[in-house]
Design a protein around this motif. Structure first.
Motif, PDB file in Angstrom:
ATOM      1  N   VAL A 100       0.918  -1.338  -0.110  1.00  0.00           N
ATOM      2  CA  VAL A 100      -0.224  -0.026  -0.072  1.00  0.00           C
ATOM      3  C   VAL A 100       0.698   1.085   0.078  1.00  0.00           C
ATOM      4  O   VAL A 100       0.736   2.147  -0.896  1.00  0.00           O
ATOM      5  N   ASP A 101       1.961   1.251   0.772  1.00  0.00           N
ATOM      6  CA  ASP A 101       3.021   2.419   0.762  1.00  0.00           C
ATOM      7  C   ASP A 101       3.492   2.696  -0.607  1.00  0.00           C
ATOM      8  O   ASP A 101       3.487   3.758  -1.245  1.00  0.00           O
ATOM      9  N   ASP A 102       3.809   1.378  -1.242  1.00  0.00           N
ATOM     10  CA  ASP A 102       4.608   1.787  -2.618  1.00  0.00           C
ATOM     11  C   ASP A 102       3.565   2.193  -3.634  1.00  0.00           C
ATOM     12  O   ASP A 102       3.811   3.043  -4.576  1.00  0.00           O
ATOM     13  N   ALA A 103       2.269   1.436  -3.508  1.00  0.00           N
ATOM     14  CA  ALA A 103       1.335   1.995  -4.482  1.00  0.00           C
ATOM     15  C   ALA A 103       1.091   3.551  -4.420  1.00  0.00           C
ATOM     16  O   ALA A 103       0.978   4.145  -5.497  1.00  0.00           O
ATOM     17  N   LEU A 104       0.629   3.966  -3.053  1.00  0.00           N
ATOM     18  CA  LEU A 104       0.487   5.410  -2.865  1.00  0.00           C
ATOM     19  C   LEU A 104       1.864   6.217  -3.425  1.00  0.00           C
ATOM     20  O   LEU A 104       1.677   7.441  -4.060  1.00  0.00           O
ATOM     21  N   LEU A 105       3.152   5.774  -3.133  1.00  0.00           N
ATOM     22  CA  LEU A 105       4.202   6.490  -3.458  1.00  0.00           C
ATOM     23  C   LEU A 105       4.335   6.736  -4.960  1.00  0.00           C
ATOM     24  O   LEU A 105       4.608   7.807  -5.472  1.00  0.00           O
ATOM     25  N   LYS A 106       4.075   5.629  -5.688  1.00  0.00           N
ATOM     26  CA  LYS A 106       4.163   5.530  -7.155  1.00  0.00           C
ATOM     27  C   LYS A 106       3.083   6.452  -7.664  1.00  0.00           C
ATOM     28  O   LYS A 106       3.271   7.304  -8.732  1.00  0.00           O
ATOM     29  N   ALA A 107       1.787   6.356  -6.903  1.00  0.00           N
ATOM     30  CA  ALA A 107       0.825   7.536  -7.516  1.00  0.00           C
ATOM     31  C   ALA A 107       1.249   8.846  -7.412  1.00  0.00           C
ATOM     32  O   ALA A 107       0.882   9.545  -8.304  1.00  0.00           O
ATOM     33  N   PHE A 108       1.632   9.139  -6.278  1.00  0.00           N
ATOM     34  CA  PHE A 108       2.160  10.632  -5.846  1.00  0.00           C
ATOM     35  C   PHE A 108       2.991  11.048  -6.720  1.00  0.00           C
ATOM     36  O   PHE A 108       3.082  12.047  -7.331  1.00  0.00           O
ATOM     37  N   SER A 109       4.102  10.116  -7.096  1.00  0.00           N
ATOM     38  CA  SER A 109       5.280  10.421  -7.935  1.00  0.00           C
ATOM     39  C   SER A 109       4.842  10.819  -9.486  1.00  0.00           C
ATOM     40  O   SER A 109       5.298  11.480 -10.068  1.00  0.00           O
ATOM     41  N   ALA A 110       3.749   9.780  -9.763  1.00  0.00           N
ATOM     42  CA  ALA A 110       3.557  10.017 -11.266  1.00  0.00           C
ATOM     43  C   ALA A 110       2.620  11.361 -11.355  1.00  0.00           C
ATOM     44  O   ALA A 110       2.810  11.930 -12.354  1.00  0.00           O
ATOM     45  N   GLY A 111       2.027  11.700 -10.395  1.00  0.00           N
ATOM     46  CA  GLY A 111       1.314  13.124 -10.525  1.00  0.00           C
ATOM     47  C   GLY A 111       2.562  14.059 -10.437  1.00  0.00           C
ATOM     48  O   GLY A 111       2.340  15.112 -11.269  1.00  0.00           O
ATOM     49  N   TYR A 112       3.369  14.199  -9.692  1.00  0.00           N
ATOM     50  CA  TYR A 112       4.428  15.198  -9.704  1.00  0.00           C
ATOM     51  C   TYR A 112       5.508  15.168 -10.838  1.00  0.00           C
ATOM     52  O   TYR A 112       5.709  16.326 -11.603  1.00  0.00           O
ATOM     53  N   ALA A 113       5.419  13.872 -11.461  1.00  0.00           N
ATOM     54  CA  ALA A 113       6.315  13.632 -12.656  1.00  0.00           C
ATOM     55  C   ALA A 113       5.618  14.399 -13.823  1.00  0.00           C
ATOM     56  O   ALA A 113       6.271  15.042 -14.739  1.00  0.00           O
ATOM     57  N   PHE A 114       4.285  14.015 -13.724  1.00  0.00           N
ATOM     58  CA  PHE A 114       3.517  14.811 -14.936  1.00  0.00           C
ATOM     59  C   PHE A 114       3.703  16.434 -15.075  1.00  0.00           C
ATOM     60  O   PHE A 114       3.581  17.021 -16.102  1.00  0.00           O
ATOM     61  N   TYR A 115       3.634  17.029 -13.812  1.00  0.00           N
ATOM     62  CA  TYR A 115       3.838  18.457 -13.747  1.00  0.00           C
ATOM     63  C   TYR A 115       4.888  19.111 -13.809  1.00  0.00           C
ATOM     64  O   TYR A 115       5.111  20.169 -13.769  1.00  0.00           O
ATOM     65  N   ARG A 116       6.106  18.177 -13.806  1.00  0.00           N
ATOM     66  CA  ARG A 116       7.412  18.508 -13.766  1.00  0.00           C
ATOM     67  C   ARG A 116       7.592  19.735 -15.067  1.00  0.00           C
ATOM     68  O   ARG A 116       7.115  19.252 -16.082  1.00  0.00           O
ATOM     69  N   GLY A 117       8.179  20.685 -14.663  1.00  0.00           N
ATOM     70  CA  GLY A 117       8.374  21.650 -15.672  1.00  0.00           C
ATOM     71  C   GLY A 117       7.099  22.338 -16.047  1.00  0.00           C
ATOM     72  O   GLY A 117       7.244  23.450 -16.863  1.00  0.00           O
ATOM     73  N   GLN A 118       6.117  22.228 -15.214  1.00  0.00           N
ATOM     74  CA  GLN A 118       4.896  23.013 -15.507  1.00  0.00           C
ATOM     75  C   GLN A 118       4.535  23.796 -14.370  1.00  0.00           C
ATOM     76  O   GLN A 118       3.176  24.034 -14.076  1.00  0.00           O
TER      77      GLN A 118
END
Lengths: 216, 190
Positions: A100-118
């Motif tokens: 569950v920790d890993d899944a949540l962290l991966k979700a958070f990270s995907a969000g931050y990665a999406f907006y990187r540079g924006q």
């Protein structure tokens, strides 16, 4: 394409003309949206005017208004497509999580990665979401609630797998996860945090929020 | 000037208020406003800072008398903040929005960087550790961050759902209790 295949014979000739016109309209909208995205990113929401957006798209302000009621509709359209795309990225990432920790962290990270540079766009969105009128439309977007739902689903899976206790208050905890997920954006906007720094922070936050819910 | 600005921001709205109107209401020339402040945003920042002075004067009086568990004390501190800021909700929301209202060259300070509140929450949790209510190995700065994030985003209830301070405080109390179950010594031992 499914609906195209269903159209046969003379019916096809009837639908072809409006489709082409719709296509042209679609292209005009896309051009305006691309110009608007660029200007919101460089000038901020308040700083970007319809006049500038029209000029950047190579058309008259009248042509812009023929497609969009006002600036807030333009911004909302950009945010809507971004929010939808980021939710898909977060959901896909969460599926790959082992715990569950890993899944949540991966979700958070995907969000931050999406907006990187924006980040300027994120900043404009955060500001607008707090304003009385324009904010209404942004926060009414179903994606906001869907993101909390995504976190809730991950917690429910954690309960199923026996990682979290049955009484782990999924609703409140998923809301807190969302609060913390969002709270990191200002850090990135104002503090210039890197993706790695955001991930490290997220990992700690998830641990603190889940600490009381572990089975043990 | 600051009194005039505060009243106008509250009643007319921050975006709608002009520097000229602030000057007129304060009975000074427009130029005088600009000799004191670089921009309207800076006037707002100062108004909010002054308001906080009042809040902290109040909190300095009250906090030594807070009783109960860490959860009770934390709940009280956050509840006092909600009660205070919702006395002038439109003003507070304008302050939040203005921080993000970015233009090239502007240099505004974001909300939620309230070092005194942070310090109070930190002291409260650290004090709890001394009294054995918080696990020795608890990461206090991280706990403070998590609580501050929840505190800040609970204002969305005021902005979006016209929630009152009681409703925000009630949710905050549950959030504190939830985090507290993670930092309680027994949970760490389990």
């Amino acid at each position: 394409m499914k609906h195209v295949a269903e159209v046969e014979g003379h019916a096809e000739t009837r639908v072809r003309m409006p489709t082409r016109r719709a296509l042209a309209k679609q292209q005009t909208r896309a051009k305006v949206l691309a110009a608007a995205r660029e200007l919101f990113s460089t000038q901020g929401y308040e700083g970007a005017t319809i006049r500038d957006i029209a000029a950047a798209a190579g058309m008259s302000t009248g042509a812009v208004f023929a497609n969009f009621a006002d600036k807030s509709e333009l911004f909302r359209e950009i945010m809507t497509s971004d929010f939808d795309a980021v939710l898909v990225a977060m959901s896909d990432a969460a599926v790959r999580g082992r715990t569950v920790d890993d899944a949540l962290l991966k979700a958070f990270s995907a969000g931050y990665a999406f907006y990187r540079g924006q980040m300027p766009l994120v900043r404009a969105a955060l500001g607008l979401s707090w304003s009385c009128e324009d904010g209404q439309a942004l926060r009414a977007l179903p994606t906001m609630q869907d993101t909390i739902e995504l976190f809730a689903e991950q917690l429910a899976l954690g309960v199923e797998r026996g990682e979290l206790s049955q009484e782990c208050e999924i609703k409140l905890r998923s809301q807190m996860l969302f609060d913390n997920y969002l709270a990191n954006y200002p850090q990135a906007v104002f503090g210039g945090w890197s993706l790695e720094a955001l991930q490290a922070r997220s990992r700690d936050q998830i641990r603190v929020i889940l600490a009381g819910a572990r089975r043990g | 000037m600051l009194d005039a600005a505060r009243d106008l921001f509250e009643t007319v709205g921050y975006e709608e208020t002009t520097v000229r109107e602030i000057a007129t209401r304060a009975g000074v020339a427009v130029g005088s406003v600009f000799t004191c402040f670089a921009s309207k945003a800076e006037v707002l920042s100062q108004v909010m800072l002054d308001r906080l002075e009042d809040l902290y004067a109040e909190l300095d009086r009250i906090t030594p008398h807070l009783r109960g568990t860490v959860v009770d004390r934390l709940s009280s501190i956050f509840a006092l903040h909600y009660a205070f800021e919702t006395r002038r909700t439109p003003l507070f929301l304008a302050h939040i929005a203005a921080a993000y209202n970015w233009r090239p060259g502007s240099d505004s300070v974001p909300y939620g960087r309230n070092p005194r509140l942070r310090g109070m929450i930190h002291d409260c949790v650290a004090d709890g550790r001394n009294r054995g209510e918080v696990a020795d190995d608890a990461d206090i700065p991280l706990i403070v961050d998590t609580l501050m994030a929840a505190y800040a985003w609970n204002y969305r209830l005021a902005a979006w759902e016209q929630a009152g301070p009681e409703q925000m405080s009630a949710i905050m109390e549950r959030q504190i209790a939830l985090v507290a179950r993670g930092f309680a010594p027994t949970a760490a031992a389990a």
